[in-house]
Design an enzyme around this catalytic site. Structure first.
Site, PDB file in Angstrom:
ATOM      1  N   HIS A   1      61.095  14.583  52.406  1.00 27.49           N
ATOM      2  CA  HIS A   1      62.402  14.538  51.732  1.00 27.49           C
ATOM      3  C   HIS A   1      62.173  14.510  50.232  1.00 27.49           C
ATOM      4  O   HIS A   1      61.235  13.890  49.756  1.00 27.49           O
ATOM      5  CB  HIS A   1      63.184  13.288  52.156  1.00 27.49           C
ATOM      6  CG  HIS A   1      64.642  13.381  51.872  1.00 27.49           C
ATOM      7  ND1 HIS A   1      65.157  13.125  50.637  1.00 27.49           N
ATOM      8  CD2 HIS A   1      65.695  13.736  52.652  1.00 27.49           C
ATOM      9  CE1 HIS A   1      66.478  13.316  50.663  1.00 27.49           C
ATOM     10  NE2 HIS A   1      66.825  13.680  51.879  1.00 27.49           N
TER      11      HIS A   1
ATOM     12  N   ASP B   1      67.263  14.718  59.869  1.00 26.20           N
ATOM     13  CA  ASP B   1      67.354  15.832  60.820  1.00 26.20           C
ATOM     14  C   ASP B   1      66.418  15.679  62.011  1.00 26.20           C
ATOM     15  O   ASP B   1      66.535  16.409  62.985  1.00 26.20           O
ATOM     16  CB  ASP B   1      67.032  17.141  60.089  1.00 26.20           C
ATOM     17  CG  ASP B   1      68.130  17.470  59.099  1.00 26.20           C
ATOM     18  OD1 ASP B   1      67.861  17.460  57.888  1.00 26.20           O
ATOM     19  OD2 ASP B   1      69.264  17.679  59.540  1.00 26.20           O
TER      20      ASP B   1
HETATM   21  C1  SDX Z   1      68.093  17.320  54.338  1.00 24.21           C
HETATM   22  O1  SDX Z   1      68.549  16.389  49.545  1.00 24.21           O
HETATM   23  C2  SDX Z   1      69.068  15.776  50.535  1.00 24.21           C
HETATM   24  O2  SDX Z   1      69.569  14.669  50.419  1.00 24.21           O
HETATM   25  C3  SDX Z   1      69.070  16.535  51.816  1.00 24.21           C
HETATM   26  C4  SDX Z   1      69.577  15.781  53.037  1.00 24.21           C
HETATM   27  C5  SDX Z   1      71.060  15.489  52.938  1.00 24.21           C
HETATM   28  O3  SDX Z   1      71.523  14.549  53.618  1.00 24.21           O
HETATM   29  O4  SDX Z   1      71.774  16.257  52.252  1.00 24.21           O
HETATM   30  O5  SDX Z   1      68.868  14.568  53.167  1.00 24.21           O
HETATM   31  C6  SDX Z   1      69.393  16.592  54.315  1.00 24.21           C
HETATM   32  O6  SDX Z   1      68.053  18.434  53.899  1.00 24.21           O
HETATM   33  C7  SDX Z   1      66.867  16.623  54.842  1.00 24.21           C
HETATM   34  C8  SDX Z   1      65.582  17.520  54.713  1.00 24.21           C
HETATM   35  C9  SDX Z   1      65.565  18.475  55.919  1.00 24.21           C
HETATM   36  N1  SDX Z   1      64.490  19.466  55.743  1.00 24.21           N
HETATM   37  C10 SDX Z   1      63.409  19.465  56.542  1.00 24.21           C
HETATM   38  O7  SDX Z   1      63.167  18.586  57.369  1.00 24.21           O
HETATM   39  C11 SDX Z   1      62.477  20.657  56.319  1.00 24.21           C
HETATM   40  C12 SDX Z   1      61.026  20.167  56.246  1.00 24.21           C
HETATM   41  N2  SDX Z   1      60.858  19.421  54.978  1.00 24.21           N
HETATM   42  C13 SDX Z   1      60.348  20.165  53.843  1.00 24.21           C
HETATM   43  O8  SDX Z   1      60.798  21.480  53.753  1.00 24.21           O
HETATM   44  C14 SDX Z   1      60.399  19.331  52.551  1.00 24.21           C
HETATM   45  O9  SDX Z   1      59.931  18.093  52.855  1.00 24.21           O
HETATM   46  C15 SDX Z   1      61.726  19.193  51.830  1.00 24.21           C
HETATM   47  C16 SDX Z   1      62.347  20.507  51.500  1.00 24.21           C
HETATM   48  C17 SDX Z   1      62.683  18.385  52.627  1.00 24.21           C
HETATM   49  C18 SDX Z   1      61.447  18.445  50.514  1.00 24.21           C
HETATM   50  O10 SDX Z   1      60.701  19.294  49.752  1.00 24.21           O
HETATM   51  P1  SDX Z   1      60.206  18.852  48.279  1.00 24.21           P
HETATM   52  O11 SDX Z   1      60.795  17.601  47.829  1.00 24.21           O
HETATM   53  O12 SDX Z   1      60.351  20.033  47.417  1.00 24.21           O
HETATM   54  O13 SDX Z   1      58.721  18.483  48.551  1.00 24.21           O
HETATM   55  P2  SDX Z   1      57.579  19.508  48.453  1.00 24.21           P
HETATM   56  O14 SDX Z   1      57.991  20.750  49.181  1.00 24.21           O
HETATM   57  O15 SDX Z   1      57.178  19.616  47.029  1.00 24.21           O
HETATM   58  O16 SDX Z   1      56.464  18.789  49.306  1.00 24.21           O
HETATM   59  C19 SDX Z   1      55.588  17.890  48.681  1.00 24.21           C
HETATM   60  C20 SDX Z   1      54.277  18.112  49.418  1.00 24.21           C
HETATM   61  C21 SDX Z   1      53.868  19.587  49.442  1.00 24.21           C
HETATM   62  O17 SDX Z   1      52.445  19.618  49.507  1.00 24.21           O
HETATM   63  P3  SDX Z   1      51.665  19.981  48.110  1.00 24.21           P
HETATM   64  O18 SDX Z   1      52.279  21.253  47.570  1.00 24.21           O
HETATM   65  O19 SDX Z   1      51.896  18.773  47.230  1.00 24.21           O
HETATM   66  O20 SDX Z   1      50.242  20.151  48.574  1.00 24.21           O
HETATM   67  O21 SDX Z   1      54.446  17.735  50.802  1.00 24.21           O
HETATM   68  C22 SDX Z   1      54.262  18.872  51.633  1.00 24.21           C
HETATM   69  C23 SDX Z   1      54.395  20.101  50.763  1.00 24.21           C
HETATM   70  O22 SDX Z   1      53.597  21.164  51.280  1.00 24.21           O
HETATM   71  N3  SDX Z   1      55.328  18.827  52.622  1.00 24.21           N
HETATM   72  C24 SDX Z   1      55.159  19.088  53.910  1.00 24.21           C
HETATM   73  C25 SDX Z   1      56.419  18.882  54.479  1.00 24.21           C
HETATM   74  N4  SDX Z   1      57.305  18.529  53.531  1.00 24.21           N
HETATM   75  C26 SDX Z   1      56.614  18.500  52.366  1.00 24.21           C
HETATM   76  N5  SDX Z   1      54.078  19.449  54.629  1.00 24.21           N
HETATM   77  C27 SDX Z   1      54.290  19.617  55.968  1.00 24.21           C
HETATM   78  N6  SDX Z   1      55.478  19.446  56.599  1.00 24.21           N
HETATM   79  C28 SDX Z   1      56.563  19.072  55.869  1.00 24.21           C
HETATM   80  N7  SDX Z   1      57.753  18.897  56.494  1.00 24.21           N
END
Ligand code: SDX
Length: 431
Positions: A308, A366
């Site tokens: 998140h 989710d």
């Molecule tokens: C919602 O914003 C909100 O409040 C949203 C929400 C709401 O109520 O409105 O809470 C609802 O959207 C919840 C999130 C649902 N999405 C998912 O579950 C999809 C999977 N999650 C990822 O896509 C990700 O975690 C995000 C999009 C939710 C957050 O992305 P960020 O904050 O941009 O974090 P990031 O992508 O920069 O990740 C940081 C690191 C990265 O590694 P590095 O580049 O530092 O090496 O963590 C890794 C990412 O690769 N990472 C994951 C991961 N999520 C982040 N690796 C594997 N699996 C994951 N799910």
């Protein structure tokens, strides 16, 4: 030098600027950089808005490190346990919990606006039967603008209030109809005698040729899902609604834009993606293979329902939904539901893995919502639609807050231009 300022110095010119620090009632303060470009001729740069506050708000507070979520100051855990969705809607819209009279009047008003204009039913027929229900939702909510010319003057507080009630009341009807159309069943009209959630379940699952008994277990579980998804500060879809609304667009068009933003798998589309991922993993034995893929920087696979932007602790909503999923499955005699068992195993394995621990990746809202919705018979492609039904009150409340601000103006970010410098046109013979 005032102590509530930040001094910024441009070392190229030696120019310094004291920038005011504004403190809120909870959480981090902000630096007011409104004069920054005028003073330094520079823009601030923050793609993804990781360090940017876009507005003031009194509606929802999140502490991502502590895993705290408050709606108008009330902890989400207490509201999910003790309140109802419409009472939470009243709270988000008005800022206070209603007394009995206010509550009953609000419930009656919403229940009397649940029907949509009969002409709108023709719009559904233009979609393919296998259209994703979110594609239908984007179109149908935008189409509401074509029917309510009597309440589109957003500078008129009464118009804003009427639009808010209409949107809140009609979104379940529009959502249920998108499902009915996809399964080729007749639309079921709303029943004013039913509660908001019961009405939605009835419109979703009842058919003219049989009696439909609304399950109290399903209704309570769905009520909690709606409460937990109702608002969440300035997430991607809410920020979309605010930006669309800042141009003066009517609320139906702004919320239609928000629905589009919610659809993405990185946002509200994640609950559907979680179920598809659990089904793709198939067996607990294959979990390590997918964890490995999620950790591989060269593999685009992400563990859906994990991570998140704000929560670097357990999403408080996921905790409530995890218990609700367990309770629903127990109540339905499906305690050994394979999907739930898979979700529990995946959560345990992921939370023990250094990669997820180091990157503070926890289950988010989710992760379990799909398990609950699947248990109560909601089809997977409707999960994000349910999220949109819940979040509509959040979008409306945030839009109302923005439009009611005296100094609100159109949102118009700038950029760091890295394209071609100015050059002269060459005729075809010169190229
Ligand atoms: C919602 O914003 C909100 O409040 C949203 C929400 C709401 O109520 O409105 O809470 C609802 O959207 C919840 C999130 C649902 N999405 C998912 O579950 C999809 C999977 N999650 C990822 O896509 C990700 O975690 C995000 C999009 C939710 C957050 O992305 P960020 O904050 O941009 O974090 P990031 O992508 O920069 O990740 C940081 C690191 C990265 O590694 P590095 O580049 O530092 O090496 O963590 C890794 C990412 O690769 N990472 C994951 C991961 N999520 C982040 N690796 C594997 N699996 C994951 N799910």
């Amino acid at each position: 030098m005032a102590n509530n300022t930040l001094t910024i110095r441009d070392n190229r010119t030696g120019k310094e600027l004291e920038i005011p620090i504004l403190e809120g009632s909870e959480g981090p303060g902000v630096v007011d950089i409104a004069k920054f470009y005028k003073e330094f001729g520079l823009f601030t740069f923050d793609p993804g808005f990781r360090s940017t506050a876009s507005c003031r708000s009194r509606i929802t507070f999140i502490d991502g490190d502590e895993g705290i979520l408050l709606y108008r100051g009330y902890p989400i855990e207490q509201l999910a346990e003790q309140s109802s969705f419409l009472e939470v809607c009243y709270l988000l819209l008005n800022g206070e919990l209603p007394n009995k009279t206010q509550h009953d009047e609000f419930v009656k008003l919403v229940s009397e606006h649940t029907m949509v204009h009969e002409q709108m039913l023709f719009f559904y027929r233009g979609y393919r039967r296998d259209a994703h229900p979110m594609a239908i939702m984007v179109g149908m909510v935008g189409a509401l603008s074509a029917f309510f010319h009597d309440s589109l003057d957003i500078q008129n507080p009464r118009h804003r209030e009427v639009s808010a009630f209409r949107m809140l009341a009609k979104i379940p009807t529009i959502a249920a109809y998108s499902y009915k159309y996809s399964v080729g069943q007749p639309f079921v009209y709303p029943q004013n005698r039913l509660g908001y959630v019961e009405n939605f379940l009835n419109m979703m699952f009842s058919v003219p040729c049989d009696d439909y008994k609304i399950s109290s277990v399903a209704a309570r579980a769905l009520e909690q899902v709606l409460i937990l998804h109702a608002d969440h500060e300035q997430n991607a879809s809410t920020s979309t609604v605010r930006l669309a609304g800042s141009s003066g667009a009517n609320p139906f068009a702004a919320i239609s834009a928000g629905i589009g933003a919610l659809w993405g798998p990185a946002h509200g589309g994640a609950n559907e993606a979680v179920l598809l991922m659990l089904e793709q993993i198939g067996t607990v034995e294959r979990i390590p293979e997918f964890i490995k893929r999620a950790k591989d920087p060269d593999d685009p696979f992400r563990l859906m329902g994990f991570g998140h932007r704000v929560y670097k602790n357990y999403d408080p909503r996921a905790k409530v939904l995890r218990k609700a999923a367990h309770d629903v499955l127990e109540d339905l005699g499906r305690g050994d539901d394979p999907l739930f068992k898979m979700a529990l195993a995946l959560e345990r394995i992921a939370l023990e893995d250094d990669y997820f621990i180091k990157k503070k990746l926890y289950p988010n809202v989710d992760f379990y919502s799909g398990v609950i919705q699947s248990a109560i018979g909601i089809p997977t492609n409707m999960f994000t639609v349910i999220f949109a039904v819940a979040r509509t009150i959040g979008w409306i409340s945030q839009w109302m807050e923005m439009i009611s601000e005296e100094d609100h103006s159109i949102g118009r970010p700038r950029q760091l231009y890295i394209g071609a410098k100015q050059r002269n046109y060459l005729s075809l013979s010169q190229r």
